[in-house]
Design an enzyme around this catalytic site. Structure first.
Site, PDB file in Angstrom:
ATOM      1  N   SER A  91      12.590  54.315   7.422  1.00  0.00           N
ATOM      2  CA  SER A  91      13.146  54.607   6.106  1.00  0.00           C
ATOM      3  C   SER A  91      12.436  55.800   5.470  1.00  0.00           C
ATOM      4  O   SER A  91      12.422  56.860   6.074  1.00  0.00           O
ATOM      5  CB  SER A  91      13.061  53.338   5.256  1.00  0.00           C
ATOM      6  OG  SER A  91      14.066  53.359   4.283  1.00  0.00           O
ATOM      7  N   LYS A 143      11.682  59.489   7.288  1.00  0.00           N
ATOM      8  CA  LYS A 143      11.847  60.864   6.781  1.00  0.00           C
ATOM      9  C   LYS A 143      10.517  61.598   7.008  1.00  0.00           C
ATOM     10  O   LYS A 143      10.479  62.764   7.395  1.00  0.00           O
ATOM     11  CB  LYS A 143      12.172  60.862   5.277  1.00  0.00           C
ATOM     12  CG  LYS A 143      13.392  60.011   4.873  1.00  0.00           C
ATOM     13  CD  LYS A 143      13.629  60.064   3.358  1.00  0.00           C
ATOM     14  CE  LYS A 143      14.240  58.811   2.747  1.00  0.00           C
ATOM     15  NZ  LYS A 143      15.568  58.457   3.080  1.00  0.00           N
ATOM     16  N   TRP A 157      23.922  52.520   3.816  1.00  0.00           N
ATOM     17  CA  TRP A 157      23.196  53.377   2.862  1.00  0.00           C
ATOM     18  C   TRP A 157      22.539  54.554   3.583  1.00  0.00           C
ATOM     19  O   TRP A 157      22.404  55.641   3.027  1.00  0.00           O
ATOM     20  CB  TRP A 157      22.158  52.499   2.154  1.00  0.00           C
ATOM     21  CG  TRP A 157      21.435  53.141   1.007  1.00  0.00           C
ATOM     22  CD1 TRP A 157      20.077  53.301   0.889  1.00  0.00           C
ATOM     23  CD2 TRP A 157      22.001  53.678  -0.200  1.00  0.00           C
ATOM     24  NE1 TRP A 157      19.769  53.911  -0.298  1.00  0.00           N
ATOM     25  CE2 TRP A 157      20.927  54.149  -0.993  1.00  0.00           C
ATOM     26  CE3 TRP A 157      23.302  53.802  -0.682  1.00  0.00           C
ATOM     27  CZ2 TRP A 157      21.119  54.743  -2.234  1.00  0.00           C
ATOM     28  CZ3 TRP A 157      23.488  54.405  -1.925  1.00  0.00           C
ATOM     29  CH2 TRP A 157      22.407  54.863  -2.686  1.00  0.00           C
ATOM     30  N   HIS A 190      18.888  47.100   7.667  1.00  0.00           N
ATOM     31  CA  HIS A 190      17.869  48.138   7.499  1.00  0.00           C
ATOM     32  C   HIS A 190      16.481  47.533   7.709  1.00  0.00           C
ATOM     33  O   HIS A 190      16.009  46.746   6.885  1.00  0.00           O
ATOM     34  CB  HIS A 190      18.020  48.654   6.057  1.00  0.00           C
ATOM     35  CG  HIS A 190      17.131  49.784   5.695  1.00  0.00           C
ATOM     36  ND1 HIS A 190      17.326  51.060   6.157  1.00  0.00           N
ATOM     37  CD2 HIS A 190      16.031  49.837   4.886  1.00  0.00           C
ATOM     38  CE1 HIS A 190      16.403  51.860   5.650  1.00  0.00           C
ATOM     39  NE2 HIS A 190      15.607  51.137   4.870  1.00  0.00           N
TER      40      HIS A 190
HETATM   41  C1  GTR Z   1      15.701  53.287  -0.479  1.00  0.00           C
HETATM   42  C2  GTR Z   1      16.024  54.742  -0.461  1.00  0.00           C
HETATM   43  C3  GTR Z   1      16.159  55.215   0.958  1.00  0.00           C
HETATM   44  C4  GTR Z   1      15.076  54.677   1.872  1.00  0.00           C
HETATM   45  C5  GTR Z   1      14.550  53.316   1.472  1.00  0.00           C
HETATM   46  C6  GTR Z   1      13.169  52.937   2.019  1.00  0.00           C
HETATM   47  O1  GTR Z   1      15.682  52.758  -1.751  1.00  0.00           O
HETATM   48  O2  GTR Z   1      17.210  54.952  -1.163  1.00  0.00           O
HETATM   49  O3  GTR Z   1      16.214  56.625   0.989  1.00  0.00           O
HETATM   50  O4  GTR Z   1      14.043  55.566   2.008  1.00  0.00           O
HETATM   51  O5  GTR Z   1      14.463  53.136   0.115  1.00  0.00           O
HETATM   52  O6  GTR Z   1      12.308  53.769   2.192  1.00  0.00           O
HETATM   53  O7  GTR Z   1      12.960  51.750   2.205  1.00  0.00           O
END
Ligand code: GTR
Length: 380
Positions: free
Chosen positions: A219, A223, A310, A361
């Protein structure tokens, strides 16, 4: 800016809805690997620094120091040596440090390759005592496969809610006159900088082969892993787990999380200039397939989860696929397909790996299993 209608590989079949993306080979497109490495790779990296992730004010600081805080040669019932290293540094704004947790396999007969996880979850997910275990970091399995299992907590480099950049690496190195420049680094870049400093430590440890190291994150950590792999060519393998918006997902698809939303909710992640593209994805001078291409000729792996809309799984897949032409310049295979694979059918033919895990996720045992299989091909 010259834009090219994808696909760029002659063997590819046009996807149903063709996106107009910047040419992954740059502008004018690199025709050889030499041209890519000399001209278009630096130009592409520069665009990401200037408009998206910001510019780190320092690479490896002269003040970088390592101190062993704890060492246990009989960790994990004797399977590993645990070392907790304090990595400290100082600069114009004072000093700071972070802890690197490292399990080195005891059965190794030569310096071991490894996986560095950028941890964006709590300490319970990376417990060095191993009283608490979690699929997010299956350190025992990593060690059993012959790899160093290493991790650090991202918040020790820069907190994940700090809009003033007044702690960690920012406190130490940010030294701007007047307003913070639009291309100044932000938290994602500071976390990635931490990954590089961990690699600096691995280079000093004779039990570790720092030339065969993967950087991995989930997540926001995914990145960060991509940015670490792009900016530090010492990482042999870069793994993006469900990294989504401004990670592996193509911005121009405008699916799931979008640039304006991420900049609003997480204004501290990317540089100030990135906010110029709120609601204007088509005007970005780059797209995320070009970030993945910056790994070439090193190995890279992108993974998505089927219920993670998402993060736009298809956008992540396409970005990985469209990085392929740069790998081709090196005579290497990418994904070689533009159709997404079925769930739990990993693609690991060449130097770009991909899978779509069924489920939500998360970073799971299933994901790690694929990354270790891919590592067996590229790190051993
Ligand atoms: C979310 C965000 C994502 C992702 C995620 C995470 O809220 O919108 O971009 O990075 O968090 O890091 O768990």
């Amino acid at each position: 800016m010259i834009k090219t209608l994808i696909p760029l590989m002659s063997s590819f079949i046009l996807p149903a809805t063709a996106l107009e993306l910047p040419n992954v080979l740059g502008s004018p497109p690199a025709k050889t690997k030499e041209e890519w490495l000399k001209v278009q790779r630096p130009a592409t990296l520069e665009l990401f620094k200037k408009h998206v992730y910001g510019r780190a004010p320092v690479g490896k600081p002269d003040t970088l120091a390592f101190k062993v805080l704890e060492e246990n040669p009989k960790a994990m019932d004797g399977a590993a040596t645990l070392k907790i290293i304090q990595i400290s540094y100082s600069g114009p704004g004072g000093e700071s440090s972070f802890k690197l947790i490292t399990f080195i396999p005891n059965k190794a007969t030569k310096p071991a390759p490894g996986y560095l996880l950028i941890c964006n979850r709590g300490p319970e997910n990376i417990d060095p005592t191993r009283k608490q275990k979690d699929d997010f970091w299956p350190a025992e399995s990593i060690v059993a496969r012959g790899y160093v299992a290493a991790t650090f907590f991202n918040g020790e480099l820069s907190t994940d809610k700090d809009l003033n950049f007044d702690n960690g690496a920012h406190k130490v190195f940010d030294n701007y006159e007047g307003e913070r420049p639009g291309d100044a680094w932000a938290t994602i870049a500071a976390w990635a900088w931490g990954a590089s400093r961990a690699l600096d430590y691995f280079e000093t440890d004779p039990a570790i082969d720092a030339t065969k190291f993967a950087v991995i994150g989930h997540s926001r950590g995914g990145k960060t892993a991509l940015w670490a792999g792009a900016t530090d060519e010492r990482f042999a393998l870069t793994i993006s787990n469900n990294s989504g918006c401004t990670g592996a997902a193509l911005a121009r698809r405008k699916q799931g999380e979008r640039v304006a939303r991420i900049n609003k909710v997480f204004p501290h992640w990317f540089c100030g200039n990135y906010k110029n593209f709120d609601g204007r994805e088509n005007d970005l001078p780059i797209d995320q397939h070009q970030l993945i291409a910056l790994m070439a000729p090193r190995a890279v792996y992108v993974a998505s989860a089927s219920k993670d809309d998402w993060a736009d799984p298809k956008g992540e897949f396409l970005a990985a696929a469209y990085a392929g032409p740069v790998y081709k310049l090196f005579g290497l295979k990418g994904i070689e397909a533009v159709e997404m694979p079925a769930t739990n059918q990993p693609i690991q033919l060449g130097h770009i790996g991909y899978h779509l895990r069924s489920g939500k996720h998360d970073l799971t045992d299933y994901d790690w299993e694929q990354y270790l299989n891919f590592g067996d091909k590229h790190l051993k």
